[in-house]
Design a protein around this motif. Structure first.
Motif, mmCIF file in Angstrom:
data_model
loop_
_atom_site.group_PDB
_atom_site.id
_atom_site.type_symbol
_atom_site.label_atom_id
_atom_site.label_comp_id
_atom_site.label_asym_id
_atom_site.label_seq_id
_atom_site.Cartn_x
_atom_site.Cartn_y
_atom_site.Cartn_z
ATOM 1 N N VAL A 1 41.061 -7.283 -81.359
ATOM 2 C CA VAL A 1 42.508 -7.475 -81.511
ATOM 3 C C VAL A 1 43.124 -8.007 -80.219
ATOM 4 O O VAL A 1 43.937 -8.935 -80.224
ATOM 5 N N ALA A 2 42.729 -7.422 -79.086
ATOM 6 C CA ALA A 2 43.244 -7.870 -77.793
ATOM 7 C C ALA A 2 42.797 -9.306 -77.495
ATOM 8 O O ALA A 2 43.570 -10.119 -76.983
ATOM 9 N N PHE A 3 41.548 -9.613 -77.813
ATOM 10 C CA PHE A 3 41.009 -10.953 -77.580
ATOM 11 C C PHE A 3 41.727 -11.983 -78.456
ATOM 12 O O PHE A 3 42.014 -13.104 -78.015
ATOM 13 N N PHE A 4 42.046 -11.623 -79.689
ATOM 14 C CA PHE A 4 42.759 -12.531 -80.595
ATOM 15 C C PHE A 4 44.155 -12.820 -80.066
ATOM 16 O O PHE A 4 44.622 -13.967 -80.108
ATOM 17 N N ALA A 5 44.833 -11.789 -79.568
ATOM 18 C CA ALA A 5 46.155 -11.990 -78.979
ATOM 19 C C ALA A 5 46.071 -12.923 -77.769
ATOM 20 O O ALA A 5 46.937 -13.782 -77.560
ATOM 21 N N HIS A 6 45.014 -12.774 -76.990
ATOM 22 C CA HIS A 6 44.782 -13.646 -75.837
ATOM 23 C C HIS A 6 44.573 -15.092 -76.282
ATOM 24 O O HIS A 6 45.121 -16.024 -75.672
ATOM 25 N N ILE A 7 43.818 -15.296 -77.350
ATOM 26 C CA ILE A 7 43.563 -16.652 -77.859
ATOM 27 C C ILE A 7 44.856 -17.299 -78.350
ATOM 28 O O ILE A 7 45.127 -18.474 -78.065
ATOM 29 N N LEU A 8 45.680 -16.531 -79.072
ATOM 30 C CA LEU A 8 46.949 -17.062 -79.566
ATOM 31 C C LEU A 8 47.863 -17.459 -78.416
ATOM 32 O O LEU A 8 48.572 -18.467 -78.480
ATOM 33 N N GLU A 9 47.835 -16.660 -77.364
ATOM 34 C CA GLU A 9 48.645 -16.967 -76.184
ATOM 35 C C GLU A 9 48.170 -18.266 -75.529
ATOM 36 O O GLU A 9 48.983 -19.123 -75.151
ATOM 37 N N LYS A 10 46.860 -18.424 -75.404
ATOM 38 C CA LYS A 10 46.297 -19.649 -74.827
ATOM 39 C C LYS A 10 46.622 -20.859 -75.692
ATOM 40 O O LYS A 10 46.897 -21.960 -75.185
ATOM 41 N N LEU A 11 46.617 -20.665 -77.005
ATOM 42 C CA LEU A 11 46.925 -21.762 -77.922
ATOM 43 C C LEU A 11 48.375 -22.205 -77.773
ATOM 44 O O LEU A 11 48.672 -23.411 -77.759
ATOM 45 N N GLU A 12 49.270 -21.255 -77.650
ATOM 46 C CA GLU A 12 50.680 -21.587 -77.446
ATOM 47 C C GLU A 12 50.889 -22.311 -76.115
ATOM 48 O O GLU A 12 51.647 -23.272 -76.028
ATOM 49 N N ASP A 13 50.219 -21.833 -75.079
ATOM 50 C CA ASP A 13 50.316 -22.494 -73.770
ATOM 51 C C ASP A 13 49.822 -23.931 -73.852
ATOM 52 O O ASP A 13 50.414 -24.841 -73.262
ATOM 53 N N CYS A 14 48.734 -24.137 -74.580
ATOM 54 C CA CYS A 14 48.169 -25.473 -74.726
ATOM 55 C C CYS A 14 49.137 -26.381 -75.456
ATOM 56 O O CYS A 14 49.356 -27.528 -75.061
ATOM 57 N N ARG A 15 49.745 -25.885 -76.499
ATOM 58 C CA ARG A 15 50.687 -26.702 -77.277
ATOM 59 C C ARG A 15 51.942 -27.030 -76.483
ATOM 60 O O ARG A 15 52.479 -28.132 -76.577
ATOM 61 N N GLU A 16 52.400 -26.079 -75.700
ATOM 62 C CA GLU A 16 53.605 -26.322 -74.906
ATOM 63 C C GLU A 16 53.333 -27.306 -73.775
ATOM 64 O O GLU A 16 54.115 -28.222 -73.528
ATOM 65 N N SER A 17 52.212 -27.122 -73.079
ATOM 66 C CA SER A 17 51.910 -27.980 -71.932
ATOM 67 C C SER A 17 51.584 -29.402 -72.352
ATOM 68 O O SER A 17 51.904 -30.363 -71.655
ATOM 69 N N GLU A 18 50.939 -29.552 -73.504
ATOM 70 C CA GLU A 18 50.551 -30.881 -73.971
ATOM 71 C C GLU A 18 51.469 -31.402 -75.056
ATOM 72 O O GLU A 18 51.220 -32.455 -75.641
ATOM 73 N N LYS A 19 52.528 -30.601 -75.353
ATOM 74 C CA LYS A 19 53.482 -30.988 -76.390
ATOM 75 C C LYS A 19 52.776 -31.253 -77.717
ATOM 76 O O LYS A 19 52.972 -32.268 -78.377
ATOM 77 N N LEU A 20 51.941 -30.282 -78.112
ATOM 78 C CA LEU A 20 51.247 -30.382 -79.390
ATOM 79 C C LEU A 20 52.102 -29.756 -80.480
ATOM 80 O O LEU A 20 52.762 -28.745 -80.264
ATOM 81 N N ASP A 21 52.060 -30.334 -81.648
ATOM 82 C CA ASP A 21 52.759 -29.796 -82.803
ATOM 83 C C ASP A 21 51.895 -28.726 -83.455
ATOM 84 O O ASP A 21 50.690 -28.898 -83.581
ATOM 85 N N ASP A 22 52.524 -27.616 -83.871
ATOM 86 C CA ASP A 22 51.732 -26.547 -84.475
ATOM 87 C C ASP A 22 51.312 -26.867 -85.901
ATOM 88 O O ASP A 22 50.524 -26.138 -86.503
ATOM 89 N N GLY A 23 51.831 -27.952 -86.466
ATOM 90 C CA GLY A 23 51.357 -28.427 -87.759
ATOM 91 C C GLY A 23 51.740 -27.552 -88.934
ATOM 92 O O GLY A 23 51.177 -27.686 -90.015
ATOM 93 N N SER A 24 52.733 -26.667 -88.754
ATOM 94 C CA SER A 24 53.064 -25.757 -89.838
ATOM 95 C C SER A 24 53.930 -26.412 -90.898
ATOM 96 O O SER A 24 54.041 -25.917 -92.014
ATOM 97 N N ASP A 25 54.586 -27.534 -90.583
ATOM 98 C CA ASP A 25 55.464 -28.167 -91.541
ATOM 99 C C ASP A 25 54.751 -29.279 -92.283
ATOM 100 O O ASP A 25 53.673 -29.695 -91.938
#
Length: 364
Positions: A84-108
């Motif tokens: 659970v802790a590792f998954f939260a860490h991965i989600l945090e890294k994913l958000e950082d990656c999207r923000e820094s590289e201006k990636l779209d989360d593709g939810s729409d």
């Protein structure tokens, strides 16, 4: 004779002493050289050389793949709290990656674009790809840990569903099919559907969408060999229908699954362009990332049919019937590029005032 024999014996003794002295000298020289060339971080023990491990970049850096870890205790990624802790860490890294590289989360849902969310500039694309590869590697570790625990629940499904979306975002199809197969073939049929307490959401609520993604992989990605078999894709209809037959009725009637099967029918019907286009318009972003691999074949067949049917056709109509926007150029520019490639030096004679001469009448 005795003197010569004694002399010979004496000569032999001197030779042995000289050889032993040489070996001792060479051994001392090697030890001296070895001590001078050993790295500073190396420590000697009685039986082996130990090297200092590289510094950890975060608290999860030392987690290893379960398949490569001989420890069978409930430690590391075999522990649910750690997962659970590792998954939260991965989600945090994913958000950082999207923000820094201006990636779209593709939810729409997107329009006609089939491009991925990774930037197109060379430098940022390389950086984003490196970050996404790191995240994919962590997700693989987590999936192995979840699988080794043998506990199929809401968390396990959430991990695999997120893995599917990240694999699609990075277009890593090798890891994608692993997650899809596990979800559709094992997790969804096994898990008990219960209310999760979050806005009425239930475990397995995305089963229809994930099943549609697996079917699209079989219908669009495999036959086209990842978009490489433009003129002669090989459709494995029997395998697709085998998967569909194994689904419960409610999943077979899910709108995502029904739409994908319409797309398959359009492809098998010698490419029914209008049916394919209607199905394409109903796909969400994730589905289009896979379905785009069959688009070159659809465009090829559409152009083939139009060429046999018409001598001339307006370029705007040709754009509508034979081309899908790929998110790089507008339709007119993209169509012009393709026509120049098709006609070569005859382009100026074949495209006049917006009219495309697909065929030249034979002279009698």
């Amino acid at each position: 004779m005795s003197y010569r024999g004694g002399q010979r014996q004496k000569r032999g003794t001197n030779s042995n002493n000289s050889s032993g002295s040489f070996r001792q000298s060479a051994s001392d020289s090697w030890r001296s050289k070895e001590q001078n060339t050993l790295p500073v971080s190396t420590k000697f023990t009685a039986n082996r050389v130990q090297r200092n491990p590289p510094p950890a970049t975060d608290e999860f850096s030392n987690l290893t793949l379960v398949s490569r870890n001989w420890d069978t205790s409930d430690a590391g990624l075999r522990n649910r709290e750690t997962q659970v802790a590792f998954f939260a860490h991965i989600l945090e890294k994913l958000e950082d990656c999207r923000e820094s590289e201006k990636l779209d989360d593709g939810s729409d849902k997107v329009g006609t674009s089939t491009s991925t969310s990774i930037p197109t500039t060379t430098a940022t694309k390389k950086d984003a790809r490196r970050e996404m590869d790191s995240i994919l590697s962590k997700l693989r570790k987590l999936r192995e840990g979840v699988l080794s625990l043998g506990q199929i629940d809401a968390f396990a499904i959430q991990v695999y569903e997120k893995s599917v979306h990240v694999c699609l975002e990075a277009e890593n199809y090798a890891e994608l099919i692993k997650s899809l197969n596990q979800l559709v073939s094992v997790f969804y049929p096994t898990v008990v559907v219960v209310d999760s307490g979050e806005s009425g959401k239930t475990v397995g609520q995305h089963r229809g969408e994930m099943t549609a993604l697996l079917l699209l992989y079989m219908i669009c990605y495999i036959p086209s060999a990842g978009g490489k078999r433009i003129t002669d894709p090989v459709f494995e209809t029997r395998q697709v229908m085998k998967v569909v037959a194994s689904l419960p009725d409610d999943v077979q009637q899910d709108r995502h699954v029904v739409n994908v099967l319409k797309m398959q029918r359009a492809l098998l019907d010698n490419v029914n362009y209008f049916m394919f286009r209607r199905a394409w318009n109903e796909l969400n972003k994730w589905e289009r990332i896979i379905a785009k691999h069959i688009v070159p074949f659809v465009e090829f067949r559409a152009m083939e049919i139009l060429t046999k049917t018409y001598f001339t056709i307006p370029q705007t109509m040709l754009e509508r019937y034979s081309m899908f926007s790929i998110g790089l150029l507008d339709a007119e520019q993209e169509m012009t590029i393709r026509l120049k490639q098709r006609f070569g030096s005859e382009y100026n004679q074949r495209v006049v005032n917006g009219i495309v001469h697909l065929r030249v009448p034979k002279r009698k």
